[in-house]
Design a protein around this motif. Structure first.
Motif, PDB file in Angstrom:
ATOM      1  N   VAL A   1       0.874  -1.168   0.000  1.00 24.92           N
ATOM      2  CA  VAL A   1       0.000   0.000   0.000  1.00 24.92           C
ATOM      3  C   VAL A   1       0.913   1.221   0.000  1.00 24.92           C
ATOM      4  CG1 VAL A   1      -0.276  -0.171   2.541  1.00 24.92           C
ATOM      5  CG2 VAL A   1      -1.789   1.303   1.187  1.00 24.92           C
ATOM      6  N   GLY A   2       0.836   1.972  -1.078  1.00 21.39           N
ATOM      7  CA  GLY A   2       1.729   3.104  -1.265  1.00 21.39           C
ATOM      8  C   GLY A   2       1.054   4.431  -0.973  1.00 21.39           C
ATOM      9  N   TRP A   3       1.829   5.350  -0.455  1.00 23.20           N
ATOM     10  CA  TRP A   3       1.379   6.746  -0.321  1.00 23.20           C
ATOM     11  C   TRP A   3       2.315   7.593  -1.154  1.00 23.20           C
ATOM     12  CZ3 TRP A   3       3.533  11.394   0.677  1.00 23.20           C
ATOM     13  CH2 TRP A   3       2.671  12.469   0.875  1.00 23.20           C
ATOM     14  N   SER A   4       1.759   8.528  -1.907  1.00 21.81           N
ATOM     15  CA  SER A   4       2.605   9.435  -2.686  1.00 21.81           C
ATOM     16  C   SER A   4       1.800  10.626  -3.149  1.00 21.81           C
ATOM     17  CB  SER A   4       3.189   8.722  -3.923  1.00 21.81           C
ATOM     18  OG  SER A   4       2.196   8.604  -4.937  1.00 21.81           O
ATOM     19  N   PRO A   5       2.485  11.718  -3.467  1.00 22.87           N
ATOM     20  CA  PRO A   5       1.838  12.737  -4.289  1.00 22.87           C
ATOM     21  C   PRO A   5       1.728  12.189  -5.708  1.00 22.87           C
ATOM     22  CG  PRO A   5       4.131  13.321  -3.925  1.00 22.87           C
ATOM     23  CD  PRO A   5       3.875  12.072  -3.129  1.00 22.87           C
ATOM     24  N   CYS A   6       0.745  12.647  -6.430  1.00 28.08           N
ATOM     25  CA  CYS A   6       0.543  12.227  -7.821  1.00 28.08           C
ATOM     26  C   CYS A   6       0.570  13.466  -8.704  1.00 28.08           C
ATOM     27  CB  CYS A   6      -0.798  11.507  -7.973  1.00 28.08           C
ATOM     28  SG  CYS A   6      -0.972  10.073  -6.875  1.00 28.08           S
ATOM     29  N   PHE A   7       1.341  13.416  -9.783  1.00 29.30           N
ATOM     30  CA  PHE A   7       1.533  14.567 -10.661  1.00 29.30           C
ATOM     31  C   PHE A   7       0.907  14.269 -12.018  1.00 29.30           C
ATOM     32  CE2 PHE A   7       5.011  14.155  -7.660  1.00 29.30           C
ATOM     33  CZ  PHE A   7       5.102  15.423  -7.105  1.00 29.30           C
ATOM     34  N   ARG A   8      -0.031  15.091 -12.444  1.00 26.68           N
ATOM     35  CA  ARG A   8      -0.717  14.841 -13.713  1.00 26.68           C
ATOM     36  C   ARG A   8      -0.912  16.144 -14.477  1.00 26.68           C
ATOM     37  NH1 ARG A   8      -5.075  10.011 -12.270  1.00 26.68           N
ATOM     38  NH2 ARG A   8      -3.615   8.822 -10.998  1.00 26.68           N
ATOM     39  N   ARG A   9      -0.500  16.106 -15.731  1.00 31.54           N
ATOM     40  CA  ARG A   9      -0.653  17.298 -16.554  1.00 31.54           C
ATOM     41  C   ARG A   9      -2.117  17.546 -16.918  1.00 31.54           C
ATOM     42  NH1 ARG A   9       3.111  17.089 -21.616  1.00 31.54           N
ATOM     43  NH2 ARG A   9       2.199  19.153 -21.872  1.00 31.54           N
ATOM     44  N   GLU A  10      -2.878  16.465 -17.034  1.00 31.25           N
ATOM     45  CA  GLU A  10      -4.298  16.551 -17.422  1.00 31.25           C
ATOM     46  C   GLU A  10      -4.455  17.264 -18.759  1.00 31.25           C
ATOM     47  OE1 GLU A  10      -6.486  14.896 -16.093  1.00 31.25           O
ATOM     48  OE2 GLU A  10      -6.092  14.649 -13.954  1.00 31.25           O
ATOM     49  N   ALA A  11      -3.448  17.145 -19.623  1.00 33.16           N
ATOM     50  CA  ALA A  11      -3.556  17.737 -20.962  1.00 33.16           C
ATOM     51  C   ALA A  11      -4.669  17.046 -21.718  1.00 33.16           C
ATOM     52  CB  ALA A  11      -2.233  17.580 -21.714  1.00 33.16           C
ATOM     53  N   GLY A  12      -5.499  17.813 -22.374  1.00 30.67           N
ATOM     54  CA  GLY A  12      -6.602  17.259 -23.135  1.00 30.67           C
ATOM     55  C   GLY A  12      -7.848  17.025 -22.315  1.00 30.67           C
ATOM     56  N   ALA A  13      -7.800  17.360 -21.020  1.00 32.02           N
ATOM     57  CA  ALA A  13      -8.978  17.162 -20.179  1.00 32.02           C
ATOM     58  C   ALA A  13     -10.031  18.231 -20.436  1.00 32.02           C
ATOM     59  CB  ALA A  13      -8.578  17.164 -18.703  1.00 32.02           C
ATOM     60  N   GLY A  14      -9.657  19.260 -21.191  1.00 29.69           N
ATOM     61  CA  GLY A  14     -10.618  20.299 -21.550  1.00 29.69           C
ATOM     62  C   GLY A  14     -11.126  21.029 -20.329  1.00 29.69           C
ATOM     63  N   SER A  15     -12.404  21.320 -20.304  1.00 29.94           N
ATOM     64  CA  SER A  15     -12.977  22.082 -19.197  1.00 29.94           C
ATOM     65  C   SER A  15     -13.630  21.189 -18.153  1.00 29.94           C
ATOM     66  CB  SER A  15     -14.030  23.068 -19.739  1.00 29.94           C
ATOM     67  OG  SER A  15     -15.064  22.365 -20.399  1.00 29.94           O
ATOM     68  N   ARG A  16     -13.430  19.879 -18.279  1.00 28.23           N
ATOM     69  CA  ARG A  16     -14.059  18.974 -17.318  1.00 28.23           C
ATOM     70  C   ARG A  16     -13.557  19.265 -15.908  1.00 28.23           C
ATOM     71  NH1 ARG A  16     -12.641  13.168 -19.066  1.00 28.23           N
ATOM     72  NH2 ARG A  16     -10.690  14.203 -19.554  1.00 28.23           N
ATOM     73  N   ASP A  17     -14.477  19.368 -14.979  1.00 17.23           N
ATOM     74  CA  ASP A  17     -14.139  19.514 -13.564  1.00 17.23           C
ATOM     75  C   ASP A  17     -13.178  20.674 -13.326  1.00 17.23           C
ATOM     76  OD1 ASP A  17     -13.427  16.122 -14.066  1.00 17.23           O
ATOM     77  OD2 ASP A  17     -15.391  16.894 -13.513  1.00 17.23           O
ATOM     78  N   ILE A  18     -13.311  21.735 -14.089  1.00 19.23           N
ATOM     79  CA  ILE A  18     -12.332  22.820 -14.037  1.00 19.23           C
ATOM     80  C   ILE A  18     -12.363  23.540 -12.697  1.00 19.23           C
ATOM     81  CG2 ILE A  18     -13.809  24.648 -14.995  1.00 19.23           C
ATOM     82  CD1 ILE A  18     -10.134  23.989 -15.936  1.00 19.23           C
ATOM     83  N   LYS A  19     -13.519  23.565 -12.035  1.00 20.68           N
ATOM     84  CA  LYS A  19     -13.625  24.261 -10.754  1.00 20.68           C
ATOM     85  C   LYS A  19     -13.241  23.344  -9.600  1.00 20.68           C
ATOM     86  CE  LYS A  19     -16.901  27.075  -9.768  1.00 20.68           C
ATOM     87  NZ  LYS A  19     -18.243  27.614  -9.449  1.00 20.68           N
TER      88      LYS A  19
END
Length: 453
Positions: free
Chosen positions: A274-292
């Protein structure tokens, strides 16, 4: 034992074609691979034959009279040069064949649904009673199967507005000013809630035999390309400029690489982490989904389950780790459903994937909070992780991964499901023991900053 996709390509190519059709991918990949594999086999056969001829000449030279040895040596030299040329060709074909092989997705399990356009998943089961705003009732009544529900006259404030404008404990505007979109400042009680969620998930999963691990937050190119479909997801992950390093998008990546190149014994499996870590994601191409808000962001904390198992045990483990995540959601009292992801929406590594989706009453919909995948031997083949069975047969292990809790997303679900009319948010009881020893942490409720406790 061969990697299952490689074995299927050679012995049952129609099985691979069927998977590609279900995944809505290019089926000509199969013929391109078979052509390269045939060329590789022919070159290998030719090289082996020439090496045999060279060995025969070497034996003849040792017995030949001195006047014939020069002629034999010249023939042997010609064979060596021809072998070297063919070996260069073989190496080039091998590299191209491996590159093409790496582009194949996993074979899908027979229980994975093949769905029509517009359908990405099939509900498997529901848990909990959802709060439905009257205006969303018609939409809920169309769900099949239908979850248990209660109707409320007014939907709660959405998690983004609740966190930023009511509680005033998230600031995406200032973060956007100094870092860009999809970053955030988190303050006060929500910081404590973030850590409490991590401790809750870690304690629950370690009690089930999972070994806690903090993986490297960066991996080399040659490693991460073996863990994920890098060509498809290169726009989703961060690369360090002028460094051969990529930031991990989940602890799964670093944990999968922990046994890179290992040969295991049967009794060493399963291995549970069971790992704990920060997760880094560019989310390129995610558009305006969940922007707020903090639902879809560039960096967040996550507790992740990971299993290395024997092939015949992996499907049992897939159900087990999904159950573990469900238990975490149940402990938090968050109503959810489990969905079976359709073939076309599976990532390349997964043979099957469940998503655990929690109900958001302000939005009147279920949203993904966890994913649980059986990757079978897709990663282990690339990483060279094998097991020697008691009968001395060697095969690739199976790997599985499943979200325990992604803290920011879980916070957003708590903000909507535990919100009171005055804007305060009740803290799920299971988290309170992690907060009680801390004098400055919230105890029962998170209260707007301008409201006295």
């Amino acid at each position: 034992m061969s990697w299952s996709v490689l074995e299927a390509l050679r012995n049952s190519p129609d099985v691979v074609r069927k998977t590609l059709v279900a995944r809505r991918m290019d089926v000509t990949l199969v013929d391109r691979f078979l052509d390269l594999d045939s060329k590789w086999r022919e070159l290998k056969r030719e090289i082996d034959e020439l090496r045999h001829q060279h060995n025969v000449l070497s034996r003849e030279a040792s017995k030949a009279p001195p006047q014939d040895r020069k002629t034999i040596a010249e023939k042997a030299k010609e064979l060596i040069e021809k072998i070297k040329g063919l070996e260069d060709q073989l190496k080039a074909v091998e590299m191209e064949r491996e590159r093409l092989l790496f582009s194949f997705p996993n074979l899908i399990h027979e229980s994975v649904p093949v769905c029509p356009e517009g359908v990405d998943s099939i509900p498997v089961r529901y848990w909990g009673t959802i709060k439905v705003a009257r205006e969303d009732l018609e939409k809920v009544l169309r769900l099949d199967p239908r979850p248990e529900y209660v109707v409320v006259d007014k939907a709660p404030v959405g998690h983004a507005d609740e966190a930023e404008n009511v509680l005033k404990m998230v600031d995406t505007l200032k973060a956007g000013e100094v870092a860009g979109s999809r970053f955030y400042y988190m303050l006060d009680d929500l910081v404590w809630l973030d850590f409490a969620l991590s401790l809750y998930a870690l304690e629950h999963l370690t009690s089930k035999g999972f070994r806690p691990i903090v993986p490297p937050y960066m991996l080399k190119y040659d490693v991460i390309r073996r863990v994920i479909d890098l060509d498809t997801f290169k726009d989703a992950i961060y690369k360090l400029e002028n460094e051969d390093l990529y930031l991990i998008a989940t602890a799964e990546h670093g944990i999968a690489a922990y046994l890179y190149g290992r040969d295991l014994l049967e009794e060493e499996l399963p291995q549970l982490y069971v790992g704990w870590s920060p997760c880094f994601r560019r989310e390129a191409g995610a558009g305006s989904r969940d922007i707020k808000g903090i639902f879809r962001v560039h960096i967040f904390h996550k507790v992740e389950q990971f299993v290395f198992s024997l092939a015949e045990e992996s499907w049992t483990w897939h159900e087990e780790i999904t159950k573990n995540t469900e238990e975490l959601m149940q402990g938090l009292g968050l109503p959810y459903r489990v969905v079976n992801i359709c073939a076309h929406d599976l990532g390349a590594p997964a043979a099957k994937k469940y998503d655990v989706e929690v109900w958001y009453p302000a939005q009147g919909t279920y949203r993904e909070l966890a994913s649980c995948s059986n990757v079978t031997d897709w990663q282990s083949y690339r990483l060279g992780i094998r097991v020697t069975r008691r009968g001395m047969k060697r095969e690739y292990v199976h790997t599985l991964n499943c979200t325990g809790l992604a803290t920011t997303r879980t916070i957003t679900a708590i903000l909507e499901n535990y919100q009171r009319e005055d804007g305060a948010v009740e803290i799920p009881k299971v988290l309170r023991k992690y907060l009680e020893p801390i004098a400055t942490a919230p105890k029962d409720y998170i209260v707007p900053k301008n409201v006295r406790r």
